[in-house]
Design an enzyme around this catalytic site. Structure first.
Site: not given
Length: 353
Positions: A251, A266, A294-296
């Site tokens: 997050d 990430h 939209g995190k990894v």
């Protein structure tokens, strides 16, 4: 059986330095199923450690230190392959800090009479035993540390640094993640800090000091982790298990964006888990699913569905024996956070430009 007979055979911690598993992992990469997934995960973990721009964040969930994994984490810290840790409280307080105080975990029997164990004040984690009377010493030590601090709200990272300072003074020879991270300026975050022995000690502290006391601010944890993401740029995740640690580190990308900063997803991500994705729970949700949030990034991500006491030492052993960590420079994020430098978001915005 008498208590001393039950608490007889200690759990020993693995030493990944003793066996070079690189040839084995490379052979597994030519097979199938989770063996091939583990080989790719090991290669991604090695790539994030080899990337001079990447900050590597290790997350810990489940019961790892009690199961003999402390040495694996210590070796990763000592070869500068980990820049920050996000964990459950059990791993850091009930297990690592507990052992640093001089106590141990013991091999047990998953089919034991649990009522008989309770009567002897022995706690069971599957096939592992813990002396409840010793755990209460750990609880009390947390209270003692809280009593030495200025009454205010702390991030868990700040409080765990105080735990590291306590060990440096009273148990300087302890084999401890908390102590090693303290000495290496590696921040440790436990967002659900009260969900462990720390909670008992802090409750006792606050009851004794209802008006002026130490408290733990999980929002400050999130703010500090977000600051690391903003300043670090390139980040990689090595996630053991899931739960709160996994969610927190994923997050921070969204949190940075919400504050108006350019934050890359990430770039590297590995998760070792036994959780099932089909029930919609966070622990088993795939890293591909995290991409939709939209995190990894999808460029270098790998899930490995296997029990961590088997998969983690193999992956960490691969990273250690490949040796790409030898050129890494320490990030010292804990020192930067303590100085207040990282929380200067105006400077961070300028740095991004």
């Amino acid at each position: 059986m008498a208590k001393e007979e039950l608490l007889h055979t200690m759990v020993e911690h693995l030493d990944i330095k003793r066996v070079n598993v690189v040839p084995l992992i490379e052979m597994m990469g030519q097979t199938a199923f989770q063996a091939r997934n583990l080989a790719r995960a090991a290669q991604i973990a090695d790539a994030m450690v080899a990337d001079p721009q990447a900050t590597v964040i290790l997350t810990l969930a489940g019961s790892l230190i009690s199961a003999g994994q402390k040495g694996v984490i210590l070796d990763l810290l000592r070869c500068n392959a980990v820049d920050a840790i996000v964990s459950t409280g059990a791993n850091i307080v009930d297990q690592d800090f507990f052992e640093a105080l001089g106590f141990r975990h013991y091999q047990g029997n998953p089919f034991a009479d649990d009522n008989a164990l309770r009567e002897q004040m022995i706690d069971r984690i599957y096939d592992t035993y813990i002396d409840e009377e010793e755990l209460r010493v750990c609880d009390e030590t947390i209270r003692v540390i809280a009593e030495t601090l200025e009454p205010r709200a702390y991030s868990s990272r700040e409080f765990i640094q105080a735990m590291g300072a306590y060990l440096a003074e009273h148990h300087p020879d302890a084999e401890s993640i908390v102590l090693e991270a303290y000495r290496r300026d590696v921040p440790i975050f436990v967002p659900a800090f009260s969900d462990c022995s720390a909670g008992f000690g802090l409750v006792a502290h606050q009851v004794a000091h209802p008006d002026r006391h130490v408290s733990i601010d999980s929002v400050k944890d999130f703010r500090e982790l977000t600051a690391i993401k903003v300043w670090a740029g390139t980040t990689g995740l090595l996630m053991i298990g899931g739960g709160v640690p996994k969610n927190f580190v994923q997050d921070i990308v969204v949190s940075a964006e919400f504050l108006g900063y350019e934050a890359a997803m990430h770039q590297y991500a590995v998760q070792l888990t036994v959780a099932d994705e089909r029930d919609g729970a966070l622990s088993g949700s795939t890293l591909k699913e995290a991409n939709s949030w939209g995190k990894v990034s999808l460029a270098q991500e790998q899930m490995v569905f296997g029990e961590a006491t088997v998969t983690f030492p193999l992956l960490a052993g691969y990273v250690y024996h490949k040796g790409n960590w030898r050129e890494r420079q320490p990030r010292s994020w804990a020192r930067a956070l303590a100085s207040g430098q990282l929380l200067d978001y105006a400077a961070a915005a300028h740095a991004q430009k």
